[in-house]
Design a protein around this motif. Structure first.
Motif, PDB file in Angstrom:
ATOM      1  N   ASN A  48       0.824  -1.219   0.000  1.00 37.84           N
ATOM      2  CA  ASN A  48       0.000   0.000   0.000  1.00 37.84           C
ATOM      3  C   ASN A  48       0.855   1.265   0.000  1.00 37.84           C
ATOM      4  O   ASN A  48       0.457   2.280  -0.567  1.00 37.84           O
ATOM      5  CB  ASN A  48      -0.984  -0.035   1.181  1.00 37.84           C
ATOM      6  CG  ASN A  48      -2.071  -1.046   0.930  1.00 37.84           C
ATOM      7  OD1 ASN A  48      -3.026  -0.786   0.212  1.00 37.84           O
ATOM      8  ND2 ASN A  48      -1.897  -2.263   1.456  1.00 37.84           N
ATOM      9  N   TRP A  49       2.014   1.179   0.575  1.00 34.32           N
ATOM     10  CA  TRP A  49       2.963   2.313   0.521  1.00 34.32           C
ATOM     11  C   TRP A  49       3.393   2.540  -0.935  1.00 34.32           C
ATOM     12  O   TRP A  49       3.434   3.677  -1.421  1.00 34.32           O
ATOM     13  CB  TRP A  49       4.152   2.004   1.420  1.00 34.32           C
ATOM     14  CG  TRP A  49       5.096   3.134   1.644  1.00 34.32           C
ATOM     15  CD1 TRP A  49       4.900   4.448   1.317  1.00 34.32           C
ATOM     16  CD2 TRP A  49       6.385   3.053   2.263  1.00 34.32           C
ATOM     17  NE1 TRP A  49       5.992   5.183   1.689  1.00 34.32           N
ATOM     18  CE2 TRP A  49       6.914   4.356   2.273  1.00 34.32           C
ATOM     19  CE3 TRP A  49       7.134   2.015   2.820  1.00 34.32           C
ATOM     20  CZ2 TRP A  49       8.173   4.638   2.816  1.00 34.32           C
ATOM     21  CZ3 TRP A  49       8.382   2.294   3.365  1.00 34.32           C
ATOM     22  CH2 TRP A  49       8.885   3.599   3.356  1.00 34.32           C
ATOM     23  N   MET A 223      -0.444   8.636   5.487  1.00 39.12           N
ATOM     24  CA  MET A 223      -1.300   7.500   5.100  1.00 39.12           C
ATOM     25  C   MET A 223      -2.171   7.039   6.261  1.00 39.12           C
ATOM     26  O   MET A 223      -3.319   6.661   6.078  1.00 39.12           O
ATOM     27  CB  MET A 223      -0.436   6.346   4.593  1.00 39.12           C
ATOM     28  CG  MET A 223       0.070   6.551   3.176  1.00 39.12           C
ATOM     29  SD  MET A 223       0.922   5.094   2.534  1.00 39.12           S
ATOM     30  CE  MET A 223      -0.423   3.909   2.372  1.00 39.12           C
ATOM     31  N   LYS A 224      -1.616   7.084   7.447  1.00 33.69           N
ATOM     32  CA  LYS A 224      -2.379   6.651   8.630  1.00 33.69           C
ATOM     33  C   LYS A 224      -3.597   7.557   8.859  1.00 33.69           C
ATOM     34  O   LYS A 224      -4.633   7.119   9.331  1.00 33.69           O
ATOM     35  CB  LYS A 224      -1.453   6.689   9.852  1.00 33.69           C
ATOM     36  CG  LYS A 224      -1.859   5.755  10.961  1.00 33.69           C
ATOM     37  CD  LYS A 224      -0.792   5.709  12.034  1.00 33.69           C
ATOM     38  CE  LYS A 224      -1.268   4.995  13.270  1.00 33.69           C
ATOM     39  NZ  LYS A 224      -1.624   3.602  13.088  1.00 33.69           N
ATOM     40  N   GLU A 225      -3.438   8.829   8.470  1.00 38.93           N
ATOM     41  CA  GLU A 225      -4.540   9.783   8.671  1.00 38.93           C
ATOM     42  C   GLU A 225      -5.496   9.839   7.479  1.00 38.93           C
ATOM     43  O   GLU A 225      -6.520  10.507   7.536  1.00 38.93           O
ATOM     44  CB  GLU A 225      -3.938  11.185   8.906  1.00 38.93           C
ATOM     45  CG  GLU A 225      -3.313  11.314  10.283  1.00 38.93           C
ATOM     46  CD  GLU A 225      -2.420  12.548  10.420  1.00 38.93           C
ATOM     47  OE1 GLU A 225      -2.473  13.419   9.534  1.00 38.93           O
ATOM     48  OE2 GLU A 225      -1.660  12.600  11.406  1.00 38.93           O
ATOM     49  N   ASN A 227      -8.202   8.324   5.307  1.00 37.06           N
ATOM     50  CA  ASN A 227      -9.183   7.239   5.344  1.00 37.06           C
ATOM     51  C   ASN A 227      -9.309   6.485   4.026  1.00 37.06           C
ATOM     52  O   ASN A 227      -9.873   5.395   3.977  1.00 37.06           O
ATOM     53  CB  ASN A 227     -10.564   7.791   5.730  1.00 37.06           C
ATOM     54  CG  ASN A 227     -10.616   8.155   7.189  1.00 37.06           C
ATOM     55  OD1 ASN A 227      -9.771   7.701   7.965  1.00 37.06           O
ATOM     56  ND2 ASN A 227     -11.576   8.988   7.572  1.00 37.06           N
ATOM     57  N   SER A 229      -6.743   5.468   2.455  1.00 39.35           N
ATOM     58  CA  SER A 229      -5.540   4.635   2.336  1.00 39.35           C
ATOM     59  C   SER A 229      -5.267   3.777   3.566  1.00 39.35           C
ATOM     60  O   SER A 229      -4.429   2.881   3.501  1.00 39.35           O
ATOM     61  CB  SER A 229      -4.305   5.531   2.111  1.00 39.35           C
ATOM     62  OG  SER A 229      -4.535   6.435   1.061  1.00 39.35           O
ATOM     63  N   ASN A 230      -5.921   4.056   4.672  1.00 41.02           N
ATOM     64  CA  ASN A 230      -5.541   3.367   5.921  1.00 41.02           C
ATOM     65  C   ASN A 230      -6.433   2.170   6.258  1.00 41.02           C
ATOM     66  O   ASN A 230      -6.332   1.610   7.343  1.00 41.02           O
ATOM     67  CB  ASN A 230      -5.537   4.363   7.092  1.00 41.02           C
ATOM     68  CG  ASN A 230      -6.907   4.968   7.343  1.00 41.02           C
ATOM     69  OD1 ASN A 230      -7.929   4.486   6.834  1.00 41.02           O
ATOM     70  ND2 ASN A 230      -6.951   6.027   8.149  1.00 41.02           N
ATOM     71  N   SER A 232      -9.462   2.041   6.996  1.00 42.03           N
ATOM     72  CA  SER A 232     -10.530   2.228   7.989  1.00 42.03           C
ATOM     73  C   SER A 232     -11.907   1.959   7.354  1.00 42.03           C
ATOM     74  O   SER A 232     -12.835   1.568   8.051  1.00 42.03           O
ATOM     75  CB  SER A 232     -10.477   3.629   8.599  1.00 42.03           C
ATOM     76  OG  SER A 232     -10.560   4.601   7.591  1.00 42.03           O
ATOM     77  N   GLU A 244      -5.516  -2.003  12.405  1.00 36.66           N
ATOM     78  CA  GLU A 244      -4.708  -0.966  11.742  1.00 36.66           C
ATOM     79  C   GLU A 244      -3.844  -1.608  10.674  1.00 36.66           C
ATOM     80  O   GLU A 244      -3.055  -2.505  10.977  1.00 36.66           O
ATOM     81  CB  GLU A 244      -3.759  -0.283  12.747  1.00 36.66           C
ATOM     82  CG  GLU A 244      -4.432   0.467  13.868  1.00 36.66           C
ATOM     83  CD  GLU A 244      -5.078   1.760  13.414  1.00 36.66           C
ATOM     84  OE1 GLU A 244      -4.813   2.210  12.284  1.00 36.66           O
ATOM     85  OE2 GLU A 244      -5.867   2.299  14.209  1.00 36.66           O
ATOM     86  N   LEU A 246      -1.623   0.296   9.056  1.00 39.58           N
ATOM     87  CA  LEU A 246      -0.355   0.986   9.331  1.00 39.58           C
ATOM     88  C   LEU A 246      -0.045   0.817  10.803  1.00 39.58           C
ATOM     89  O   LEU A 246      -0.453   1.602  11.650  1.00 39.58           O
ATOM     90  CB  LEU A 246      -0.460   2.457   8.912  1.00 39.58           C
ATOM     91  CG  LEU A 246      -0.524   2.597   7.379  1.00 39.58           C
ATOM     92  CD1 LEU A 246      -1.858   3.063   6.899  1.00 39.58           C
ATOM     93  CD2 LEU A 246       0.586   3.493   6.875  1.00 39.58           C
TER      94      LEU A 246
END
Ligand code: PPS
Length: 285
Positions: A48-49, A223-225, A227, A229-230, A232, A244, A246
């Motif tokens: 995903n990165w 990416m964690k923030e 939505n 891409s993370n 969620s 999670e 990430l």
């Protein structure tokens, strides 16, 4: 939801998104076009990165695309029912993701000029990342505890088969000019140079501020923030609420989880299976 699998040519796939019919169709008749870019990985290697980075390179660092469309729609999974259908309708140069081993990949690729980026990662970190992901995924058989997942991985059975075969298979392409090998480790240790390498491979010229924006928007924190891409959006049906994608932004996390005996067992196996490949392909060593 159950963690049942379907078997296709000796490889287990979660039955939720995969079927032998689609896998056969993908292998035999999915058309890879010369202008496609293929993002290939063994699961938990940083897929995903890489997707996020490629999307941002295509949009010259503009974050609108990555913040408005789910990552699995931007670069669909060719082997999954949903992704395969989506890809057939996409116009123009497509980003295509896959975890398939080489023998199951669309045959049309091998006659095409499509470019493939193959991202690899220290398999000991792949085991740890996979273990924690499978604990929060609702669509796979859950390993309990880490030793079980480790055994599946090294014995080549259970649901975690095939890292060594995946690597051997795809690395046979390493001298082709449409094939770029990268590692999660080099991406992590020198992200800027790695992104520049990707740009060069894809023939994309970015201005310095566009490159800065690619780096900023594909960072672990961004990416964690995000939505889109993370993962969620997958919580509920596919992932536990506390799940999670990430998890940690590190290399070498295996040192926190492997026993000395496990590390020795794995190193011995790695040596046996990989000694005939150039060792500089594996920068974590
Ligand atoms: S999957 O489910 O197989 O597609 O997972 P995949 O994306 O291949 O791998 C997930 C691991 O990649 C890490 N990751 C990142 N690391 C650094 N920077 C960025 N931007 C990033 N995005 C994803 C993610 O944290 C998983 O690794 P672990 O070790 O579990 O944290």
């Amino acid at each position: 939801m159950t963690g049942t699998v379907v078997w296709f040519e000796g490889i287990p796939f979660p039955s939720l998104q995969y079927s032998p019919e689609i896998l056969r169709e993908v292998q035999e008749s999915f058309l890879i076009k010369d202008e496609d870019v293929l993002l290939m990985t063994f699961p938990k290697s940083g897929t995903n990165w890489l997707i996020e980075t490629a999307c941002l390179i295509y949009s010259k660092g503009d974050s609108k695309w990555v913040q408005s469309e789910p990552i699995w729609d931007r670069s669909p999974w060719v082997e999954a029912k949903y992704g395969c259908e989506l890809l057939k309708e996409k116009e123009g140069p497509r980003l295509i993701s896959s975890h398939l081993p080489i023998q199951l990949f669309p045959k049309s690729f091998f006659k095409s000029k499509a470019k493939m980026i193959y991202l690899i990662r220290n398999p000991k970190d792949v085991i740890v990342s996979g273990y924690f992901y499978w604990k929060i995924a609702k669509f796979v058989k859950r390993p309990q505890p880490l030793e079980q997942y480790f055994d599946w991985f090294v014995q080549g059975n259970g649901d975690a088969t095939g890292w060594f075969d995946h690597i051997w298979g795809w690395l046979s392409m390493r001298d082709k000019e449409n094939f770029l090998i990268l590692s999660y480790e080099e991406m992590k240790w020198d992200t800027r140079s790695t992104v520049e390498k990707i740009c060069q491979f894809l023939g994309k010229k970015l201005e310095p501020e566009e490159l800065d924006s690619v780096l900023r928007n594909s960072s672990f924190q961004a990416m964690k923030e995000n939505n889109m891409s993370n993962f969620s959006l997958l919580k509920g049906r596919y992932l536990e609420e506390n799940g999670e994608l990430l998890r940690k932004d590190v290399t070498g996390d295996w040192k926190n989880y492997f026993t000395v005996a496990q590390a020795e067992t794995f190193d011995k196996l790695f040596q046996e299976k990989m000694e005939d490949l150039p060792q500089d392909l594996f920068p974590w060593k």
